[in-house]
Design a protein around this motif. Sequence first.
Motif, mmCIF file in Angstrom:
data_model
loop_
_atom_site.group_PDB
_atom_site.id
_atom_site.type_symbol
_atom_site.label_atom_id
_atom_site.label_comp_id
_atom_site.label_asym_id
_atom_site.label_seq_id
_atom_site.Cartn_x
_atom_site.Cartn_y
_atom_site.Cartn_z
ATOM 1 N N THR A 93 38.430 66.323 57.563
ATOM 2 C CA THR A 93 37.539 67.657 57.327
ATOM 3 C C THR A 93 36.916 67.782 58.796
ATOM 4 O OG1 THR A 93 35.615 68.415 56.432
ATOM 5 C CG2 THR A 93 35.526 66.028 57.064
ATOM 6 N N LYS A 94 36.763 69.357 59.066
ATOM 7 C CA LYS A 94 36.275 69.694 60.443
ATOM 8 C C LYS A 94 34.767 70.193 59.938
ATOM 9 C CE LYS A 94 40.458 71.022 62.661
ATOM 10 N NZ LYS A 94 40.821 69.486 63.048
ATOM 11 N N THR A 95 34.362 70.218 58.798
ATOM 12 C CA THR A 95 33.033 70.553 58.229
ATOM 13 C C THR A 95 32.017 69.394 57.805
ATOM 14 O OG1 THR A 95 33.616 70.907 55.824
ATOM 15 C CG2 THR A 95 33.835 72.656 57.485
ATOM 16 N N ARG A 96 30.895 69.588 58.272
ATOM 17 C CA ARG A 96 30.046 68.218 58.042
ATOM 18 C C ARG A 96 29.976 67.803 56.365
ATOM 19 N NH1 ARG A 96 26.820 66.680 61.720
ATOM 20 N NH2 ARG A 96 25.273 65.124 61.195
#
Length: 123
Positions: A93-96
């Motif tokens: 994932t590149k999202t928090r």
Amino acid sequence: MTTAKPHRVTIMVVEDEAALSSMACEMVEECKLEPFACDPGDVAYGYLKTHADQIAALFVDIGVRDTIDGFALAITTNADCPRIRICVTSGQTKTRPAGLLASVKLVPKPWRALEVLDFVLPD
């Protein structure tokens, strides 16, 4: 005359990919800091429970799988030892992720050396 040993700051690296763990540890050493590679998650958790005073920062892959995974290790460390700086990394994932506190830095894989160095260098 004796010379005092310089104080070294220890950064715990918890990464299940050996090549990435090695690379992160090398970058930490280049900053004149002390890396401590630890895998898997439950071993890292046990070490942190007994040696938290020796760890300045935790660099952990949230995908590390064990009794306690990397995400849980980051959350638990933040709750138990709020003075330890925490950076999580992930190739999934590149999202928090939900539940990750604002004080925890997220560096998506593939991470660049500068991102890791920015985290490990003490203020």
